[in-house]
Motif scaffolding. Structure first.
Motif, mmCIF file in Angstrom:
data_model
loop_
_atom_site.group_PDB
_atom_site.id
_atom_site.type_symbol
_atom_site.label_atom_id
_atom_site.label_comp_id
_atom_site.label_asym_id
_atom_site.label_seq_id
_atom_site.Cartn_x
_atom_site.Cartn_y
_atom_site.Cartn_z
ATOM 1 N N SER A 1 0.889 -1.254 0.147
ATOM 2 C CA SER A 1 -0.021 0.075 0.208
ATOM 3 C C SER A 1 0.814 1.254 0.002
ATOM 4 C CB SER A 1 -1.029 -0.165 1.219
ATOM 5 O OG SER A 1 -1.606 1.416 1.512
ATOM 6 N N THR A 2 0.462 2.383 -0.598
ATOM 7 C CA THR A 2 1.334 3.427 -0.481
ATOM 8 C C THR A 2 1.469 4.000 0.940
ATOM 9 O OG1 THR A 2 -0.670 4.920 -1.001
ATOM 10 C CG2 THR A 2 0.690 4.582 -2.897
ATOM 11 N N CYS A 3 0.718 3.569 1.750
ATOM 12 C CA CYS A 3 0.759 3.902 3.306
ATOM 13 C C CYS A 3 2.284 3.547 3.752
ATOM 14 C CB CYS A 3 -0.103 3.459 4.109
ATOM 15 S SG CYS A 3 -0.283 1.910 4.716
ATOM 16 N N VAL A 4 3.116 2.371 3.066
ATOM 17 C CA VAL A 4 4.250 1.977 3.344
ATOM 18 C C VAL A 4 5.382 3.097 3.402
ATOM 19 C CG1 VAL A 4 3.945 -0.229 2.780
ATOM 20 C CG2 VAL A 4 5.073 1.167 1.020
ATOM 21 N N PHE A 5 5.101 4.190 2.673
ATOM 22 C CA PHE A 5 6.066 5.249 2.213
ATOM 23 C C PHE A 5 6.041 6.299 3.676
ATOM 24 C CE2 PHE A 5 5.185 4.142 -1.895
ATOM 25 C CZ PHE A 5 6.529 4.030 -2.399
ATOM 26 N N PRO A 6 7.542 6.770 3.598
ATOM 27 C CA PRO A 6 7.376 7.651 4.875
ATOM 28 C C PRO A 6 6.575 8.864 4.864
ATOM 29 C CG PRO A 6 9.573 7.408 3.728
ATOM 30 C CD PRO A 6 8.586 6.617 2.717
ATOM 31 N N ASP A 7 6.086 9.450 6.175
ATOM 32 C CA ASP A 7 5.179 10.588 6.304
ATOM 33 C C ASP A 7 6.102 11.707 5.717
ATOM 34 O OD1 ASP A 7 3.309 12.414 6.772
ATOM 35 O OD2 ASP A 7 4.069 12.559 8.835
ATOM 36 N N LYS A 8 7.283 11.908 5.927
ATOM 37 C CA LYS A 8 7.904 13.241 5.453
ATOM 38 C C LYS A 8 8.984 12.598 4.675
ATOM 39 C CE LYS A 8 7.338 15.655 9.718
ATOM 40 N NZ LYS A 8 6.140 14.756 10.155
ATOM 41 N N VAL A 9 8.614 12.847 3.277
ATOM 42 C CA VAL A 9 9.580 12.563 2.061
ATOM 43 C C VAL A 9 9.206 13.476 0.806
ATOM 44 C CG1 VAL A 9 7.679 10.893 1.093
ATOM 45 C CG2 VAL A 9 10.228 10.556 0.796
#
Length: 327
Positions: free
Chosen positions: A115-123
């Motif tokens: 899911s795209t929620c795997v990505f860092p919040d601050k990126v």
């Protein structure tokens, strides 16, 4: 040589979409069924994937040569915020059991759904496949996000230690027929479809949680199904692939709600509750890698796809997953 493809989570949104594509595309076409293929769409009633013995039993029963692993404990923003540990533990166990059973039974290939929620919040945006591990995910769903992120780690470890052909797909927000419309548990589009339906039925206001301003990339489940089939047949690298419409296709939650109101022919009072949380404002993802590999691919435009989804819900309300006990 016969191919047996096991789809875990086969009764869910994406599993049913893959089934639809396999059954409706011309046999032998790029996304249609091949003559030597057997497709198995397994649901949780066939085995609890949190249990290693039941998982292994499912693999021994069907002897899959290929696996599309979709099964997961999933939920919307508010459920993710409330049950972080549950989402982390149960998904870690499910993923570990499926990947290990695939390794032990010598499956030739596994694609797991992230899911795209795997990505860092601050990126830095747009998100791309190289940014998964560059920082912590958003706090609202860090349990689920970390469990899905670990699949990428496991895929690399299985490849390095055992040479397994395990990879993953990262879809953006998926919607379509057979979604989960439970108001406590649904993602934004099915939740709003169900809310609008109830507002129309009960002659009450249609109230959308939040400001309506956040932007999302939405992919129609039947488009995503074709991309999974492509990845299964034509992509053999451990690195994940973002499966998404382009970052120029972002849609605001207000545009989603407007389109639902139109498709549902809702004429009542329609407002936004700005006291409710919005979640992340936007998290655009790049589909450049996908497009560079797949060549030509036509995505279904958002409004017609949403209209089809609303029609399916209205036609199948009595059997849809609404969380409401029906007489």
């Amino acid at each position: 040589m016969s191919t047996v493809i096991l789809v875990t989570g086969g009764s869910g949104l994406v599993g049913q979409a893959i089934k639809h594509v396999i059954e409706n595309e011309p046999v032998g076409s790029r996304f249609g069924k091949k003559e030597n293929e057997t497709w198995i769409f397994a649901s949780s009633s066939e085995g609890d994937l949190r249990d290693p013995a039941q998982t292994r039993k499912l693999f021994d029963k069907y002897k899959p040569t290929h696996v599309i692993h979709l099964a997961a404990l999933v939920g919307g923003l508010f459920r993710n915020m409330k049950y972080k540990l549950t989402f982390f533990r149960e998904n870690m166990v499910i993923n570990d059991n499926v990947l290990h059973a695939a390794y032990e039974t010598k499956a030739q290939k596994v694609i797991s759904c992230l899911s795209t929620c795997v990505f860092p919040d601050k990126v830095e945006y747009p998100l791309d496949e190289n940014k998964i591990h560059l920082g912590l995910p958003h706090d609202s769903n860090f349990g689920y996000a970390h469990s899905k992120r670990m699949v990428d780690i496991q895929n690399h470890a299985y490849k390095e230690e055992f040479g397994c052909n395990f990879t993953s797909a990262i879809p953006t927000n998926v919607f379509g027929p057979y979604d989960n419309y439970d108001l406590e548990d649904a993602h934004v589009i099915p939740a709003l479809i169900h809310k609008c339906y109830l507002a129309k039925k009960n002659n009450t206001p249609f109230v959308v949680a939040g400001s309506g301003k956040p932007l999302r990339q939405f992919i129609y489940s039947r488009d995503l199904a074709k991309l999974f089939i492509w990845q299964l047949r034509e992509y053999d690298d451990v690195e994940p692939v973002i499966l998404s419409v382009g970052e120029d296709e972002e849609v605001s939650i207000k545009e989603v709600a407007d389109a639902i109101v139109e498709a549902m022919d809702f004429k009542g009072n329609y407002t936004f509750d700005t006291s409710r949380a919005d979640g992340q404002f936007r998290k655009p993802a790049s589909n450049k890698k996908l497009l560079s590999l797949i060549g030509g691919f036509e995505f279904t435009p958002f409004k017609p796809a949403l209209a089809e989804s609303v029609k399916w819900f209205l036609d199948n309300y009595d059997t849809a997953r609404t969380g409401i006990k029906k007489q």
